[in-house]
Scaffold this active site. Sequence first.
Site, PDB file in Angstrom:
ATOM      1  N   ASP A   1       0.694  -0.480  -0.135  1.00 49.82           N
ATOM      2  CA  ASP A   1       0.226   0.092  -0.028  1.00 49.82           C
ATOM      3  C   ASP A   1       0.874   1.154  -0.093  1.00 49.82           C
ATOM      4  O   ASP A   1       0.333   2.454  -0.430  1.00 49.82           O
ATOM      5  CB  ASP A   1      -0.616  -0.016   1.527  1.00 49.82           C
ATOM      6  CG  ASP A   1      -1.907  -0.908   1.146  1.00 49.82           C
ATOM      7  OD1 ASP A   1      -1.840  -1.960  -0.057  1.00 49.82           O
ATOM      8  OD2 ASP A   1      -3.377  -0.752   1.486  1.00 49.82           O
TER       9      ASP A   1
ATOM     10  N   CYS B   1       1.181  -8.095   5.426  1.00 48.62           N
ATOM     11  CA  CYS B   1       0.784  -6.503   4.697  1.00 48.62           C
ATOM     12  C   CYS B   1      -1.068  -6.230   4.837  1.00 48.62           C
ATOM     13  O   CYS B   1      -1.711  -7.191   5.086  1.00 48.62           O
ATOM     14  CB  CYS B   1       1.433  -6.526   3.663  1.00 48.62           C
ATOM     15  SG  CYS B   1       3.396  -5.877   4.153  1.00 48.62           S
ATOM     16  N   ASP B   2      -0.897  -5.539   4.267  1.00 50.10           N
ATOM     17  CA  ASP B   2      -2.544  -4.860   4.403  1.00 50.10           C
ATOM     18  C   ASP B   2      -4.075  -5.706   4.239  1.00 50.10           C
ATOM     19  O   ASP B   2      -4.762  -6.347   4.954  1.00 50.10           O
ATOM     20  CB  ASP B   2      -2.616  -3.516   3.885  1.00 50.10           C
ATOM     21  CG  ASP B   2      -1.654  -2.871   4.860  1.00 50.10           C
ATOM     22  OD1 ASP B   2      -1.173  -2.833   5.890  1.00 50.10           O
ATOM     23  OD2 ASP B   2      -1.578  -0.995   4.746  1.00 50.10           O
ATOM     24  N   LYS B   3      -3.738  -6.236   2.947  1.00 44.74           N
ATOM     25  CA  LYS B   3      -4.633  -6.591   2.675  1.00 44.74           C
ATOM     26  C   LYS B   3      -4.582  -8.400   2.097  1.00 44.74           C
ATOM     27  O   LYS B   3      -5.610  -9.316   1.849  1.00 44.74           O
ATOM     28  CB  LYS B   3      -5.564  -5.972   1.077  1.00 44.74           C
ATOM     29  CG  LYS B   3      -5.332  -5.151   1.074  1.00 44.74           C
ATOM     30  CD  LYS B   3      -6.364  -4.509   1.523  1.00 44.74           C
ATOM     31  CE  LYS B   3      -6.122  -2.200   1.646  1.00 44.74           C
ATOM     32  NZ  LYS B   3      -5.058  -1.817   2.617  1.00 44.74           N
TER      33      LYS B   3
ATOM     34  N   CYS C   1       5.476  -2.892   7.993  1.00 42.08           N
ATOM     35  CA  CYS C   1       5.794  -0.889   8.799  1.00 42.08           C
ATOM     36  C   CYS C   1       4.932  -1.095  10.451  1.00 42.08           C
ATOM     37  O   CYS C   1       4.677  -1.567  10.377  1.00 42.08           O
ATOM     38  CB  CYS C   1       5.325   0.202   7.895  1.00 42.08           C
ATOM     39  SG  CYS C   1       5.670   0.073   6.507  1.00 42.08           S
TER      40      CYS C   1
ATOM     41  N   GLU D   1      -6.699   4.630   0.115  1.00 39.49           N
ATOM     42  CA  GLU D   1      -6.792   5.257   1.823  1.00 39.49           C
ATOM     43  C   GLU D   1      -5.748   6.193   0.763  1.00 39.49           C
ATOM     44  O   GLU D   1      -5.219   7.753   0.114  1.00 39.49           O
ATOM     45  CB  GLU D   1      -4.885   4.869   1.880  1.00 39.49           C
ATOM     46  CG  GLU D   1      -5.946   3.279   2.674  1.00 39.49           C
ATOM     47  CD  GLU D   1      -4.464   2.186   2.964  1.00 39.49           C
ATOM     48  OE1 GLU D   1      -4.767   1.099   3.142  1.00 39.49           O
ATOM     49  OE2 GLU D   1      -3.331   2.807   2.388  1.00 39.49           O
TER      50      GLU D   1
ATOM     51  N   SER E   1      -5.237   5.123   5.969  1.00 37.77           N
ATOM     52  CA  SER E   1      -3.885   4.176   6.158  1.00 37.77           C
ATOM     53  C   SER E   1      -3.986   4.352   7.751  1.00 37.77           C
ATOM     54  O   SER E   1      -4.489   4.979   8.115  1.00 37.77           O
ATOM     55  CB  SER E   1      -2.449   4.909   5.505  1.00 37.77           C
ATOM     56  OG  SER E   1      -1.573   4.004   6.186  1.00 37.77           O
TER      57      SER E   1
END
Length: 616
Positions: A81, A122-124, A195, A491, A517
């Site tokens: 992202d 990570c995000d998704k 992150c 985002e 985000s």
Amino acid sequence: MPKYRSATTTHGRNMAGARALWRATGMTDADFGKPIIAVVNSFTQFVPGHVHLRDLGKLVAEQIEAAGGVAKEFNTIAVDDGIAMGHGGMLYSLPSRELIADSVEYMVNAHCADAMVCISNCDKITPGMLMASLRLNIPVIFVSGGPMEAGKTKLSDQIIKLDLVDAMIQGADPKVSDSQSDQVERSACPTCGSCSGMFTANSMNCLTEALGLSQPGNGSLLATHADRKQLFLNAGKRIVELTKRYYEQNDESALPRNIASKAAFENAMTLDIAMGGSTNTVLHLLAAAQEAEIDFTMSDIDKLSRKVPQLCKVAPSTQKYHMEDVHRAGGVIGILGELDRAGLLNRDVKNVLGLTLPQTLEQYDVMLTQDDAVKNMFRAGPAGIRTTQAFSQDCRWDSLDDDRANGCIRSLEHAYSKDGGLAVLYGNFAENGCIVKTAGVDDSILKFTGPAKVYESQDDAVEAILGGKVVAGDVVVIRYEGPKGGPGMQEMLYPTSFLKSMGLGKACALITDGRFSGGTSGLSIGHVSPEAASGGSIGLIEDGDLIAIDIPNRGIQLQVSDAELAARREAQDARGDKAWTPKNRERQVSFALRAYASLATSADKGAVRDKSKLGG
């Protein structure tokens, strides 16, 4: 007694062709009675949170084989992202969640796998795999790649902690010199891993612990630390035990829907509110609950948000603490322990280790445990060495952070705030709700009223912010960026970061039917539902309209009369085919994204696909 799914392809004369193909992958006669376990990896060189995962699937597979199973690995896609942010690439991020979920279903069902180990980060990727796991409902264990170490650099003779968001803010701040911006950029992301703050990736990996689908330490133990290897080894062994329990002993408690029950979802959301997790987690938990056929809605989240305090504060809500500090304070289990002592958790839940919540806390809560090995694991810390290698260091803090009055994790008596870190707001242009990360909102702007500055794309808003057209007191409204309207629900980290760059972080609000985000802080209100493209009233706001935000009372109101809003709606509907679309936006939208938009629901439904359109 359930039959092994894999027997469909390994037993019977008519499956000779399938067995011939299995043999070509290395299987032998002795393997055809064993459970076939999918190792669902997500290695890619595009994403720092996944760059170190190449060999970790093999590590898990070896343990599966040693425990009496057959391991077969495949990869899913993974979108970064941060790299996709601020340009057309962000349109693809949320839709990738559905692709990941579908790809896992496709591979596992096509090959009749019996169980899974999901290596996410990570995000998704974690949400996509979670959705697939609950959809398939076969034994599963999650083990993620782990958090990145926080960046550190020396500015003004002081060592400060950094992360991705700092690099973005300083890069856009005209007052920051080129040399300082470059220094921060080079220091912000020093290692592999997700992150380093309580952004979406780490929030979701923490929530898999609370749901019971991953092991203690999964959400907070650094990617670089040698101790994390044990989580992968344990996952390979344990999944075989869970698989045999279900298929050979008819023990349905080994299935993810019986572990991640409604009670577990409530615990996960309670954790999320207490730790000030990313607002994206709301989207993903709602989506996962639907896959599990659990009645868990925005109303449930609203109720929890009104009674759960904030017990942990982490970047981006503060620069003092990052995930490495959460781990030192006891990680997810440390927060759950404080919530349990406050009487805020459902105790009748179990995890993939077969432990109840009280048993888990007794063994893994640093405030309770007598196990020196557990305490040693939570002392695992950063090395401060740039690397893309997993398990590459063995540094430890000298002591644990068990200060529940002033430390990273607080007790109920010493909570950061009585209100939790997330809140649901309702009003006349957010009838189905919207989300704000209260953990990142300064107390001075918990109530805020200002004139709207309306933009029909993130790009136009960024141009206006950097061009000085947004001033103190404004409420920036970015619409037609929802799941359908974007499409893809981008985002808004760049607009919120640039407001800070321009000195407006505590002087403006930003409202959108898009999302934020996990790195966002400030008065940033997202997920406005219904979205503009679905006829939501956010599409009726005009420049200069006053908007009143009242977080303590969970309200958000467009101060325009009902009669005026009705007239505006009539005018919008009169646009015919152009109704509820942006008036002045040029955006290339691919066929793949148009297909996604055709089925997308608004954020209050988790932005999942509308099954009713498919007759389901």
